[in-house]
Design a protein around this motif. Structure first.
Motif, PDB file in Angstrom:
ATOM      1  N   MET A   1       0.850  -1.169   0.000  1.00  0.00           N
ATOM      2  CA  MET A   1       0.000   0.000   0.000  1.00  0.00           C
ATOM      3  C   MET A   1       0.903   1.242   0.000  1.00  0.00           C
ATOM      4  N   ARG A   2       0.574   2.193  -0.862  1.00  0.00           N
ATOM      5  CA  ARG A   2       1.372   3.392  -1.020  1.00  0.00           C
ATOM      6  C   ARG A   2       1.241   4.316   0.195  1.00  0.00           C
ATOM      7  N   ASP A   3       2.318   5.034   0.485  1.00  0.00           N
ATOM      8  CA  ASP A   3       2.317   6.044   1.550  1.00  0.00           C
ATOM      9  C   ASP A   3       1.211   7.057   1.255  1.00  0.00           C
ATOM     10  N   ILE A   4       0.446   7.405   2.263  1.00  0.00           N
ATOM     11  CA  ILE A   4      -0.686   8.308   2.099  1.00  0.00           C
ATOM     12  C   ILE A   4      -0.260   9.661   1.545  1.00  0.00           C
ATOM     13  N   MET A   5       0.942  10.104   1.833  1.00  0.00           N
ATOM     14  CA  MET A   5       1.400  11.405   1.362  1.00  0.00           C
ATOM     15  C   MET A   5       1.750  11.388  -0.128  1.00  0.00           C
ATOM     16  N   GLU A   6       1.782  10.200  -0.726  1.00  0.00           N
ATOM     17  CA  GLU A   6       2.031  10.090  -2.162  1.00  0.00           C
ATOM     18  C   GLU A   6       0.724  10.047  -2.950  1.00  0.00           C
ATOM     19  N   THR A   7      -0.393  10.151  -2.265  1.00  0.00           N
ATOM     20  CA  THR A   7      -1.696  10.168  -2.937  1.00  0.00           C
ATOM     21  C   THR A   7      -2.161  11.607  -3.106  1.00  0.00           C
ATOM     22  N   SER A   8      -3.176  11.784  -3.913  1.00  0.00           N
ATOM     23  CA  SER A   8      -3.701  13.134  -4.148  1.00  0.00           C
ATOM     24  C   SER A   8      -4.460  13.650  -2.927  1.00  0.00           C
ATOM     25  N   ILE A   9      -4.609  14.963  -2.879  1.00  0.00           N
ATOM     26  CA  ILE A   9      -5.408  15.585  -1.818  1.00  0.00           C
ATOM     27  C   ILE A   9      -6.824  15.008  -1.850  1.00  0.00           C
ATOM     28  N   ASN A  10      -7.395  14.864  -3.047  1.00  0.00           N
ATOM     29  CA  ASN A  10      -8.750  14.328  -3.155  1.00  0.00           C
ATOM     30  C   ASN A  10      -8.847  12.927  -2.568  1.00  0.00           C
ATOM     31  N   SER A  11      -7.836  12.092  -2.781  1.00  0.00           N
ATOM     32  CA  SER A  11      -7.858  10.742  -2.201  1.00  0.00           C
ATOM     33  C   SER A  11      -7.815  10.802  -0.687  1.00  0.00           C
ATOM     34  N   ARG A  12      -6.984  11.686  -0.154  1.00  0.00           N
ATOM     35  CA  ARG A  12      -6.900  11.824   1.304  1.00  0.00           C
ATOM     36  C   ARG A  12      -8.218  12.317   1.881  1.00  0.00           C
ATOM     37  N   LEU A  97     -14.261  12.154  14.246  1.00  0.00           N
ATOM     38  CA  LEU A  97     -15.256  12.860  13.439  1.00  0.00           C
ATOM     39  C   LEU A  97     -14.859  14.315  13.232  1.00  0.00           C
ATOM     40  N   ILE A  98     -14.506  14.994  14.280  1.00  0.00           N
ATOM     41  CA  ILE A  98     -14.200  16.412  14.142  1.00  0.00           C
ATOM     42  C   ILE A  98     -12.887  16.609  13.386  1.00  0.00           C
ATOM     43  N   TRP A  99     -11.899  15.740  13.599  1.00  0.00           N
ATOM     44  CA  TRP A  99     -10.635  15.896  12.878  1.00  0.00           C
ATOM     45  C   TRP A  99     -10.832  15.702  11.376  1.00  0.00           C
ATOM     46  N   THR A 100     -11.577  14.688  10.981  1.00  0.00           N
ATOM     47  CA  THR A 100     -11.775  14.434   9.557  1.00  0.00           C
ATOM     48  C   THR A 100     -12.542  15.575   8.900  1.00  0.00           C
ATOM     49  N   LEU A 101     -13.510  16.138   9.589  1.00  0.00           N
ATOM     50  CA  LEU A 101     -14.249  17.267   9.023  1.00  0.00           C
ATOM     51  C   LEU A 101     -13.392  18.530   8.973  1.00  0.00           C
ATOM     52  N   TYR A 102     -12.569  18.742   9.992  1.00  0.00           N
ATOM     53  CA  TYR A 102     -11.650  19.870   9.954  1.00  0.00           C
ATOM     54  C   TYR A 102     -10.609  19.681   8.845  1.00  0.00           C
ATOM     55  N   TYR A 103     -10.196  18.444   8.626  1.00  0.00           N
ATOM     56  CA  TYR A 103      -9.228  18.179   7.565  1.00  0.00           C
ATOM     57  C   TYR A 103      -9.811  18.556   6.210  1.00  0.00           C
ATOM     58  N   PRO A 128       3.003  18.237   7.429  1.00  0.00           N
ATOM     59  CA  PRO A 128       2.795  16.965   6.718  1.00  0.00           C
ATOM     60  C   PRO A 128       2.925  15.735   7.614  1.00  0.00           C
ATOM     61  N   GLU A 129       3.826  15.781   8.587  1.00  0.00           N
ATOM     62  CA  GLU A 129       3.996  14.612   9.467  1.00  0.00           C
ATOM     63  C   GLU A 129       2.749  14.399  10.339  1.00  0.00           C
ATOM     64  N   ASP A 130       2.093  15.489  10.751  1.00  0.00           N
ATOM     65  CA  ASP A 130       0.849  15.359  11.518  1.00  0.00           C
ATOM     66  C   ASP A 130      -0.283  14.854  10.636  1.00  0.00           C
ATOM     67  N   GLU A 131      -0.334  15.373   9.413  1.00  0.00           N
ATOM     68  CA  GLU A 131      -1.348  14.931   8.461  1.00  0.00           C
ATOM     69  C   GLU A 131      -1.210  13.433   8.205  1.00  0.00           C
ATOM     70  N   LYS A 132       0.004  12.990   7.932  1.00  0.00           N
ATOM     71  CA  LYS A 132       0.273  11.570   7.664  1.00  0.00           C
ATOM     72  C   LYS A 132      -0.097  10.707   8.866  1.00  0.00           C
ATOM     73  N   LEU A 133       0.346  11.110  10.036  1.00  0.00           N
ATOM     74  CA  LEU A 133       0.073  10.341  11.251  1.00  0.00           C
ATOM     75  C   LEU A 133      -1.420  10.200  11.496  1.00  0.00           C
ATOM     76  N   ASN A 134      -2.153  11.296  11.386  1.00  0.00           N
ATOM     77  CA  ASN A 134      -3.592  11.249  11.640  1.00  0.00           C
ATOM     78  C   ASN A 134      -4.327  10.378  10.630  1.00  0.00           C
ATOM     79  N   ILE A 135      -3.994  10.502   9.352  1.00  0.00           N
ATOM     80  CA  ILE A 135      -4.683   9.693   8.349  1.00  0.00           C
ATOM     81  C   ILE A 135      -4.295   8.221   8.485  1.00  0.00           C
ATOM     82  N   ASP A 136      -3.011   7.967   8.768  1.00  0.00           N
ATOM     83  CA  ASP A 136      -2.576   6.575   8.960  1.00  0.00           C
ATOM     84  C   ASP A 136      -3.228   5.921  10.166  1.00  0.00           C
TER      85      ASP A 136
END
Length: 164
Positions: A1-12, A97-103, A128-136
């Motif tokens: 599975m590809r690193d989340i930061m290598e995907t598009s913003i829309n995918s995230r 819930l609130i983090w994903t909506l804020y994202y 970016p490291e916080d974004e990656k950690l939260n989505i992962d």
């Protein structure tokens, strides 16, 4: 599975919205007899707006942010999150819930070249490291409260978006 930061913003954003929607459904079921029906309708509307945004429709990110931060409304979204994130059982789903909506709101604001973001989470820039950690961590956190079937569905969706 590809690193989340290598995907598009829309995918995230799509991954985050999928987790947000399942979390909303879980919380709505848990509080089906509550006075927070208005909050759940707002959460649902935000997620629908997110899906519209993914199709290319322009969304006013300030409207979404205001819906999330309706602390002047007795049974609004912010009020619901503030109260139920304090109960241990609902802390993880409320935060997810609130983090994903804020994202989603953050990405909307970035697209609009806005410099004002949810100040209580980020001061204008999400590292970016916080974004990656939260989505992962979305799947790991969702496993604490969602059924195995729903978690499997979310994991397959996440794998699909990470491979695009």
């Amino acid at each position: 599975m590809r690193d989340i930061m290598e995907t598009s913003i829309n995918s995230r954003v799509a991954i985050c919205l999928a987790y947000a929607d399942e979390t909303r459904k879980y919380l709505e079921t848990e509080f089906s007899d509550s006075e927070y029906k208005e909050a759940f309708q707002k959460f649902k509307k935000m997620i629908e707006m997110g899906k519209e945004w993914l199709t290319g429709k322009k969304i006013n990110w300030e409207d979404i942010y205001e819906m999330c931060n309706d602390d002047d409304v007795e049974y609004g979204c912010f009020n619901f999150i503030a109260i139920y994130s304090l109960e241990e059982k609902y802390e993880v789903p409320a935060n997810l819930l609130i983090w994903t909506l804020y994202y989603f709101t953050y990405q909307c604001a970035c697209e609009a070249n806005e410099r004002y973001f949810p100040q209580d989470l980020w001061d204008g820039h999400l590292p970016p490291e916080d974004e990656k950690l939260n989505i992962d961590n979305l799947y790991r956190e969702a496993k604490q409260y969602l059924s195995p079937d729903i978690c499997e569905k979310l994991q397959l969706l996440e794998e699909k978006y990470r491979s695009e």
